[in-house]
Design an enzyme around this catalytic site. Structure first.
Site, short mmCIF file in Angstrom:
data_model
loop_
_atom_site.label_atom_id
_atom_site.label_comp_id
_atom_site.label_asym_id
_atom_site.label_seq_id
_atom_site.Cartn_x
_atom_site.Cartn_y
_atom_site.Cartn_z
N TRP A 514 1.11 -1.32 -0.23
CA TRP A 514 -0.19 -0.03 0.05
C TRP A 514 0.70 1.83 0.34
O TRP A 514 0.42 2.10 0.71
CB TRP A 514 -1.13 0.56 1.07
CG TRP A 514 -2.05 -1.07 1.59
CD1 TRP A 514 -3.13 -1.66 0.16
CD2 TRP A 514 -1.43 -2.83 1.90
NE1 TRP A 514 -3.67 -2.81 1.36
CE2 TRP A 514 -2.41 -3.54 1.90
CE3 TRP A 514 -1.15 -2.32 3.21
CZ2 TRP A 514 -3.23 -4.20 2.90
CZ3 TRP A 514 -1.04 -4.11 4.20
CH2 TRP A 514 -1.79 -4.59 3.67
N HIS A 515 2.41 1.35 -0.47
CA HIS A 515 3.02 2.52 -0.57
C HIS A 515 2.76 3.02 -1.85
O HIS A 515 4.01 3.54 -2.57
CB HIS A 515 4.48 2.19 -0.48
CG HIS A 515 4.07 1.33 0.81
ND1 HIS A 515 5.85 1.43 1.51
CD2 HIS A 515 3.88 1.28 2.53
CE1 HIS A 515 5.51 0.57 3.09
NE2 HIS A 515 4.48 0.93 3.16
N TYR A 516 1.88 2.91 -3.06
CA TYR A 516 1.27 3.66 -4.08
C TYR A 516 1.71 4.70 -4.04
O TYR A 516 1.11 5.57 -3.31
CB TYR A 516 0.40 2.89 -5.48
CG TYR A 516 -0.98 3.08 -3.61
CD1 TYR A 516 -1.43 4.72 -4.63
CD2 TYR A 516 -1.62 2.36 -3.27
CE1 TYR A 516 -2.62 5.36 -3.32
CE2 TYR A 516 -1.97 2.08 -2.54
CZ TYR A 516 -3.10 3.34 -2.87
OH TYR A 516 -4.09 4.05 -1.65
N HIS A 517 2.58 5.26 -5.25
CA HIS A 517 2.67 6.89 -5.21
C HIS A 517 2.63 7.49 -6.55
O HIS A 517 2.96 6.72 -7.32
CB HIS A 517 4.01 7.10 -4.09
CG HIS A 517 5.17 6.35 -4.83
ND1 HIS A 517 5.11 4.98 -4.56
CD2 HIS A 517 6.02 6.49 -5.49
CE1 HIS A 517 6.11 4.67 -5.01
NE2 HIS A 517 6.90 5.62 -5.80
#
Ligand SMILES: Cc1cc2nc3c(=O)[nH]c(=O)nc-3n(C[C@H](O)[C@H](O)[C@H](O)COP(=O)(O)OP(=O)(O)OC[C@H]3O[C@@H](n4cnc5c(N)ncnc54)[C@H](O)[C@@H]3O)c2cc1C
Ligand SMILES: *[C@@H]1O[C@H](CO)[C@@H](O)[C@H](O)[C@H]1NC(C)=O
Ligand SMILES: *[C@@H]1O[C@H](CO)[C@@H](O)[C@H](O)[C@H]1NC(C)=O
Ligand SMILES: *[C@@H]1O[C@H](CO)[C@@H](O)[C@H](O)[C@H]1NC(C)=O
Ligand SMILES: *[C@@H]1O[C@H](CO)[C@@H](O)[C@H](O)[C@H]1NC(C)=O
Ligand SMILES: *[C@@H]1O[C@H](CO)[C@@H](O)[C@H](O)[C@H]1NC(C)=O
Ligand SMILES: *[C@@H]1O[C@H](CO)[C@@H](O)[C@H](O)[C@H]1NC(C)=O
Ligand SMILES: *[C@@H]1O[C@H](CO)[C@@H](O)[C@H](O)[C@H]1NC(C)=O
Length: 579
Positions: A514-517
């Site tokens: 969940w570290h999408y950027h």
């Protein structure tokens, strides 16, 4: 005996983790109301502020709190308050919001075109209300490369940490992972620190000693109550621009709808320094720019959106750091833990771990761990096969397991960067719909190499002397990667061959951490001061501006950035008032 044991494990890809703090869950949940926070239905139809911040998330809250010190600020958040909701506050409930697919859930599920099931926040405090709590700063080299002021960066981290960061209690299983990492050479031992330094460390957490979550919404404690209005259930549909008499379009207002669907408008009051700031997250920010007419011309035309500026880079550079995990069954009981220890390797892979038992054995309230199919984590089939049916089957299988099947822990690796990038597009003109997003996991060979090295590092940790008590002697690492019973815990491709198979394992078992950027990156959509290129009075400040995920985990830096930019924007404002 071992084989019988494997039967249990079969379905539970997820061998979920029961997360609990040292308090019992029936203790009163701390609740909080801010005098300046209200339901958007109570907002006037038209109002005026010096700053309008869109998105009360991980960056938006510290930003609004800071700006309110010397200006009037409106913070618009599409979700509700995190306070008084045990699903958010209790560490034990991690995953409850992620598995709640209703419209009132603080989490909105989305599935990328890659097939990986993912989540985005819909609550004041943003993803800091949903996350696993690990708190760790960016590397000094990252800060240098971005070009931030290092002193202000440190002050801003410290400002955040005063309210929301804590030292975790390390117990025996996490200690074994730490000692295993040290034994195999992920050194030195950096002890407990927020800093990002090569070697092995214990990081911070936003869960306090009672297992209670502190979030970016808590940073609103710093706000000047007279300077800020926070509206909940306020969904921004559009940023308004005016063009008459100005060389470039100027952002000057927003349209938002409350929970009854009623339309409100908020405008910037007169003043050369007043601005609208978008902090709607890596999905929300590029989506809202496009809905407002800033984006690739042909794409906007296809959706009948009138063009303000042709900006082909909006929605480009989307990335999600792949996560791959190995479940290691333990012959002895282990403590319940979330991410605490991290190995920061020299080859760009971060090793983290989580342990715990599912005492509920399928109890509807207890099996929401970080790797549970209930929250959308499914690594037993390759991403493209993660259909609703496959997910439902994994949940059913997991519910049938004996609690013994959950004794053990996961060792995971997340790769830095990543190098691979994708893009985001609108699906509709409704801001509440998820846009379509593609991350292209492992498209770049560098990312795959890092995963393979990460898995081999996990193998060495599992085989270390320090870890010996927490695994079965008779199980080879290869068998751990190949837990194929009714449905495998981990997934090794059939054609194992030392080089290619671990690569295939990486591709087939990829999940999200969940570290999408990305989507509004510096140099492409915004300048180095986060001003949107081609228009005036508009910035984007949140994780959508990152080229790479900072530190081992991003939230510390997202909160820091909100504070950092708030201070910079205010000091520019005050300087111009003096002159
Ligand atoms: C399950 C999970 C676990 C994680 N674990 C960790 C961890 O352990 N450690 C760590 O460091 N990081 C972790 N992360 C990542 C980290 O939490 C995020 O990277 C970070 O919080 C993103 O911050 P943001 O401000 O960019 O976006 P967000 O925090 O998502 O904020 C965006 C806000 O904008 C609002 N919004 C969007 N569109 C609109 C609109 N049109 N109108 C009004 N409001 C709108 C949203 O509701 C949301 O509140 C995790 C994330 C998740 C989801
Ligand atoms: C906000 O107020 C409206 C009107 O009073 C009400 O219908 C709605 O339920 C409220 N929303 C929440 C989530 O409290
Ligand atoms: C800005 O706000 C702070 C805190 O409220 C106050 O101490 C300071 O004097 C203000 N600065 C200006 C220029 O108004
Ligand atoms: C908590 O999560 C559960 C499980 O997803 C859900 O059924 C329940 O409604 C949630 N409670 C709140 C207060 O959001
Ligand atoms: C900022 O903090 C880091 C580590 O916490 C330290 O190494 C660095 O010297 C500090 N930089 C400045 C400019 O204060
Ligand atoms: C755009 O407008 C045209 C003409 O009014 C209409 O035919 C088309 O369906 C619209 N497309 C979308 C995506 O709304
Ligand atoms: C994986 O497990 C299956 C079923 O137990 C077995 O047939 C196969 O040989 C194993 N593959 C490897 C590479 O170990
Ligand atoms: C593994 O597969 C690769 C590519 O298919 C091949 O080049 C290599 O020789 C194989 N290695 C072994 C040990 O069979």
């Amino acid at each position: 005996m071992v084989l019988g044991f494997w039967r249990f494990l079969g379905a539970a890809f997820a061998a979920t983790l029961l997360l609990h703090g040292s308090c019992s869950s029936d203790e009163a949940i701390p609740t909080r109301t801010y005098s300046f926070m209200r339901n958007a239905t109570l907002a006037p139809l038209v109002s005026y502020y010096d700053y309008i911040v869109i998105g009360g998330g991980t960056a938006g809250c510290p930003l609004a709190a800071t700006l309110s010190q010397n200006a009037s600020v409106l913070l618009l958040e599409r979700g509700g308050s995190p306070y008084g909701n045990p699903n958010i506050t209790d560490l034990e409930a991690f995953g409850a919001p992620l598995s709640d697919l209703s419209l009132s859930s603080p989490s909105q599920r989305f599935i990328s075109e890659d097939g990986v099931i993912n989540a985005r926040a819909r609550v004041l405090g943003g993803a800091s209300c949903l996350n696993a709590g690990f708190y760790s700063r960016a590397a000094p080299e990252y800060v240098r490369d971005v070009g931030w002021n290092r002193k202000l960066v440190n002050e801003s981290y410290a400002w955040v940490e005063r309210l929301v960061a804590f030292e975790p209690k390390i117990q025996q299983w996490q200690s074994a992972v730490r000692d295993g990492l040290l034994e195999i050479g992920v050194v030195p031992n950096n002890g407990f620190t927020y800093d990002h330094i090569s070697g092995t460390k214990v990081g911070g957490t936003i869960f306090d000693q009672l297992g209670r979550r502190h979030t970016a919404a808590d940073l609103l404690e710093y706000a000047n109550p007279k300077g800020v209005t926070v509206l909940l259930y306020a969904s921004v549909h559009k940023i308004l621009f005016k063009r008459k008499g100005t060389p470039r379009p100027v952002a000057h207002g927003v349209v938002f709808r409350d929970s009854t669907g009623a339309k409100h408008r908020a405008y910037l009051s007169q003043g050369p320094k007043n601005e609208i700031i978008v902090s709607a997250g890596a999905l929300g920010s590029p989506q809202l720019l496009m809905l407002s007419g800033l984006g690739p011309k042909a794409h906007l035309q296809a959706h009948n959106i009138s063009l303000v500026v042709d900006q082909p880079m909006v929605g480009q550079g989307m990335s999600d750091n792949p996560m791959n995990a190995v479940f290691v069954p333990s012959p002895i009981p282990v403590e319940v833990s979330l991410i605490q220890v991290v190995g920061i390797t020299h080859f760009g892979s971060f090793i983290e771990a989580a342990s715990g038992e599912n005492f509920g054995g399928g109890s509807p309230t207890k099996d929401y761990g970080m790797f549970s199919p209930k929250i959308g984590q499914l690594a037993t089939v390759p991403p493209k096969q993660r259909t609703p049916e496959a997910l439902a089957k994994a949940i059913e299988d997991m519910n049938g397991l004996d609690k013994a099947a959950f004794q053990g822990g996961f060792i995971l690796e997340k790769i830095m960067g990543p190098v691979s990038t994708g893009h985001l597009e609108l699906r509709s003109r409704d801001p509440n719909d998820n846009p379509s997003v593609t991350f292209n996991y492992f498209q770049e060979p560098e990312d795959l190499r890092r995963c393979v090295e990460g898995i081999s590092t996990i193998e060495r940790v599992v085989d270390s002397k320090a870890f010996a008590n927490f695994k079965y002697d008779a199980m080879s690492f290869e068998s751990l990667l190949n837990l194929t019973v009714s449905s495998p815990v981990n997934l090794l491709p059939r054609h194992r061959n030392t080089t290619t198979s671990v690569e295939q394992f990486c591709r087939d078992s990829v999940m999200t951490i969940w570290h999408y950027h990305g989507g509004c990156q510096v140099g492409m959509v915004v300048d180095s001061e986060y001003r949107v290129l081609g228009v005036d009075a508009l910035r984007v400040i949140d994780g959508s501006t990152f080229n790479h995920s900072p530190g081992t985990n991003p939230q510390a830096t997202v909160m820091m950035l909100g504070r950092y930019m708030g201070v910079k924007i205010l000091s520019e404002r005050l300087t111009s008032e003096e002159s």
